[in-house]
Design an enzyme around this catalytic site. Structure first.
Site, mmCIF file in Angstrom:
data_model
loop_
_atom_site.group_PDB
_atom_site.id
_atom_site.type_symbol
_atom_site.label_atom_id
_atom_site.label_comp_id
_atom_site.label_asym_id
_atom_site.label_seq_id
_atom_site.Cartn_x
_atom_site.Cartn_y
_atom_site.Cartn_z
ATOM 1 N N CYS A 35 99.985 58.257 34.528
ATOM 2 C CA CYS A 35 98.697 59.141 34.594
ATOM 3 C C CYS A 35 98.668 59.503 36.006
ATOM 4 O O CYS A 35 97.793 60.449 36.368
ATOM 5 C CB CYS A 35 97.610 58.128 34.281
ATOM 6 S SG CYS A 35 98.022 57.625 32.796
ATOM 7 N N HIS B 88 91.640 60.834 37.212
ATOM 8 C CA HIS B 88 92.285 60.912 36.032
ATOM 9 C C HIS B 88 91.171 60.633 34.984
ATOM 10 O O HIS B 88 90.436 59.369 35.016
ATOM 11 C CB HIS B 88 93.423 59.748 36.118
ATOM 12 C CG HIS B 88 94.005 59.418 34.721
ATOM 13 N ND1 HIS B 88 94.147 60.127 33.790
ATOM 14 C CD2 HIS B 88 94.226 58.264 34.371
ATOM 15 C CE1 HIS B 88 94.582 59.427 32.737
ATOM 16 N NE2 HIS B 88 94.597 58.171 33.165
ATOM 17 N N ASN C 93 91.909 59.810 26.927
ATOM 18 C CA ASN C 93 92.836 59.766 28.211
ATOM 19 C C ASN C 93 94.264 60.626 27.854
ATOM 20 O O ASN C 93 94.993 60.051 26.676
ATOM 21 C CB ASN C 93 93.301 58.205 28.186
ATOM 22 C CG ASN C 93 94.275 57.982 29.509
ATOM 23 O OD1 ASN C 93 94.917 58.878 29.892
ATOM 24 N ND2 ASN C 93 94.278 56.929 29.869
HETATM 25 O O1 UT7 Z 1 95.546 55.848 32.130
HETATM 26 C C1 UT7 Z 1 95.850 54.750 32.471
HETATM 27 C C2 UT7 Z 1 94.854 53.892 33.217
HETATM 28 N N1 UT7 Z 1 94.150 53.130 32.142
HETATM 29 C C3 UT7 Z 1 92.926 52.786 32.355
HETATM 30 O O2 UT7 Z 1 92.449 52.824 33.169
HETATM 31 C C4 UT7 Z 1 92.275 51.852 31.165
HETATM 32 C C5 UT7 Z 1 91.461 50.684 31.808
HETATM 33 N N2 UT7 Z 1 90.807 49.770 31.198
HETATM 34 C C6 UT7 Z 1 89.701 50.418 30.481
HETATM 35 O O3 UT7 Z 1 89.498 51.437 30.202
HETATM 36 C C7 UT7 Z 1 88.903 49.187 29.501
HETATM 37 O O4 UT7 Z 1 89.693 47.924 29.797
HETATM 38 C C8 UT7 Z 1 89.184 49.260 27.836
HETATM 39 C C9 UT7 Z 1 88.489 50.443 27.354
HETATM 40 C C10 UT7 Z 1 90.705 49.453 27.437
HETATM 41 C C11 UT7 Z 1 88.578 48.122 27.299
HETATM 42 O O5 UT7 Z 1 87.218 47.674 27.632
HETATM 43 P P1 UT7 Z 1 86.891 46.339 28.180
HETATM 44 O O6 UT7 Z 1 85.660 46.308 28.094
HETATM 45 O O7 UT7 Z 1 87.703 46.070 29.148
HETATM 46 O O8 UT7 Z 1 87.295 45.571 26.675
HETATM 47 P P2 UT7 Z 1 87.894 44.091 26.492
HETATM 48 O O9 UT7 Z 1 89.503 44.645 26.525
HETATM 49 O O10 UT7 Z 1 87.400 43.207 27.577
HETATM 50 O O11 UT7 Z 1 87.500 43.824 25.144
HETATM 51 C C12 UT7 Z 1 86.238 43.601 24.728
HETATM 52 C C13 UT7 Z 1 85.856 42.954 23.535
HETATM 53 C C14 UT7 Z 1 87.055 42.030 22.880
HETATM 54 O O12 UT7 Z 1 86.642 41.348 21.931
HETATM 55 P P3 UT7 Z 1 86.332 39.779 22.356
HETATM 56 O O13 UT7 Z 1 87.480 39.229 22.596
HETATM 57 O O14 UT7 Z 1 85.282 40.026 23.397
HETATM 58 O O15 UT7 Z 1 85.675 39.337 20.997
HETATM 59 C C15 UT7 Z 1 88.219 43.058 22.129
HETATM 60 O O16 UT7 Z 1 88.896 42.262 21.055
HETATM 61 O O17 UT7 Z 1 86.228 44.134 22.543
HETATM 62 C C16 UT7 Z 1 87.050 43.975 21.503
HETATM 63 N N3 UT7 Z 1 87.868 45.348 21.171
HETATM 64 C C17 UT7 Z 1 87.228 46.176 20.582
HETATM 65 N N4 UT7 Z 1 86.080 46.080 19.693
HETATM 66 C C18 UT7 Z 1 85.966 47.304 19.012
HETATM 67 C C19 UT7 Z 1 88.971 45.998 21.971
HETATM 68 N N5 UT7 Z 1 89.066 46.815 21.638
HETATM 69 C C20 UT7 Z 1 88.081 47.459 20.633
HETATM 70 C C21 UT7 Z 1 88.037 48.502 19.659
HETATM 71 N N6 UT7 Z 1 86.586 48.259 18.839
HETATM 72 N N7 UT7 Z 1 88.503 49.608 19.700
#
Ligand code: UT7
Length: 333
Positions: free
Chosen positions: A118, A260, A290
């Site tokens: 990215c 980005h 993204n």
């Molecule tokens: O392009 C390269 C650079 N990439 C980035 O910059 C990505 C950076 N990271 C992010 O943008 C975020 O970390 C994400 C959007 C990928 C994820 O958001 P988050 O707030 O960090 O969520 P998480 O991974 O901590 O997940 C929280 C909860 C989890 O459930 P539990 O364990 O709390 O029960 C996940 O299983 O949300 C759940 N979850 C979802 N729920 C519904 C993860 N994905 C989804 C989904 N729909 N699509």
């Protein structure tokens, strides 16, 4: 930035291309357990474009974006000296830039691919400007193009909701050094955290019977979202500040912040850390998700086409992602 500048560099044209298929968050929730509410509040994404036409690849998107940039200034493609294709999803591991060179008729151009995920477009602009500063080349086409939909595990809700496909292109041209508009850059890499975001190559278990040689294939995208998020929010503001300070600019001088397009919360957090007003943050993530190396030139092209960015504006562009890699370039538009 220490550069031996014989001539300056400026961006003289932009273009972009997106696939026609639009997929909404609601549609995503029909095949993975997710919801529009979760996706929008956690990422800012509403929909994305996916390259689904059979036989189409990032080369087609990159060609379309390039032709739009070239046509916007009625340039003869034979005048292009160098083509840099920033991508992590070429349709040929030997590189796709040469196919673009052929398709747009840039018969005098050297062409190569550049892989920095990215951050690829930022690295591409900086690479182009170095060739221009030294007087080596006059006209460089820099393209950011990715189709990560080809590498996503469509049953993994933590990654598949994030990515979209697109391409963006700019033409960087030499100018008098007094008119140089690529004012400064800062690039960083930390390979210690390479595993946080990767499309890893995996060998098959069965080796060749006589050579004892294993072959394999690439796996799906894997990402430690939380760690990548923390890295982006902590390192990107530092990179931007360093880049501005080095040339005696302050955050008050920034007219536009173009990051980005990974997550709206990252855009907001970085702007807040820098005390840059949300009105100065360029964002189109809700429409495209993204798009990896394409996200910055796609958003830049839209901002230019809609006259959001005007002449002499200070535009701070920062990319970040797999590697881990990150970097900033400061441009006077
Ligand atoms: O392009 C390269 C650079 N990439 C980035 O910059 C990505 C950076 N990271 C992010 O943008 C975020 O970390 C994400 C959007 C990928 C994820 O958001 P988050 O707030 O960090 O969520 P998480 O991974 O901590 O997940 C929280 C909860 C989890 O459930 P539990 O364990 O709390 O029960 C996940 O299983 O949300 C759940 N979850 C979802 N729920 C519904 C993860 N994905 C989804 C989904 N729909 N699509």
């Amino acid at each position: 930035m220490k550069s031996y500048m014989i001539q300056g560099a400026k961006i003289i044209a932009t273009g972009s291309a997106i696939p026609s298929l639009k997929v909404s968050n609601e549609q995503m929730s029909s095949f993975v357990e997710t919801s529009d509410e979760w996706i929008f509040t956690r990422t800012g994404i509403k929909e994305r474009r996916l390259l689904t036409e059979s036989g189409k690849s990032i080369t087609d998107l990159a060609v379309e974006a390039s032709i739009k940039a070239i046509n916007s200034i009625a340039m003869d493609p034979k005048k292009i000296d160098l083509i840099i294709l920033a991508t992590s999803s070429p349709n040929d591991l030997f590189g796709s830039a040469s196919k673009i060179q052929n398709e747009i008729g840039a018969i005098n151009a050297v062409a190569f691919d550049l892989t920095a995920a990215c951050s690829g477009f930022v690295v591409g602009i900086i690479t182009a400007s170095q060739f221009i500063f030294t007087g080596t080349y006059k006209n460089v086409l820099v393209i950011g193009a990715d189709a990560l939909s080809k590498w996503v595990d469509w049953s993994d809700r933590s990654t598949c909701i994030l990515f979209g496909d697109a391409a963006g292109a700019v033409i960087v041209q030499s100018c008098n050094s007094v008119s140089n508009s690529i004012l400064n850059f800062h690039l960083s890499t930390d390979g210690n955290y390479a595993d946080y975001l990767s499309i890893a190559y995996k060998e098959n278990l069965e080796p060749h019977p006589t050579l004892n040689l294993c072959q394999g294939s690439f796996k799906y995208i894997s990402m430690n979202g939380k760690e990548v998020y923390k890295f982006a929010v902590s390192q990107v503001p530092l990179s931007i500040l360093k880049c501005l300070n080095d040339i005696n600019l302050s955050v008050k001088d920034v007219d536009w912040l173009l990051l980005h397009q990974a997550n709206e919360r990252i855009l907001t957090a970085v702007a807040e850390k820098l005390s840059i007003s949300s009105h100065k943050v360029i964002s189109n993530l809700s429409k495209y998700g993204n798009t990896s190396a394409a996200s910055i030139p796609l958003a830049l092209n839209e901002a230019v086409q809609s006259n959001q960015v005007s002449r002499n504006d200070i535009v701070v562009i920062a990319g970040f992602g797999a590697g881990l890699t990150w970097g900033t370039v400061v441009i006077r538009w």
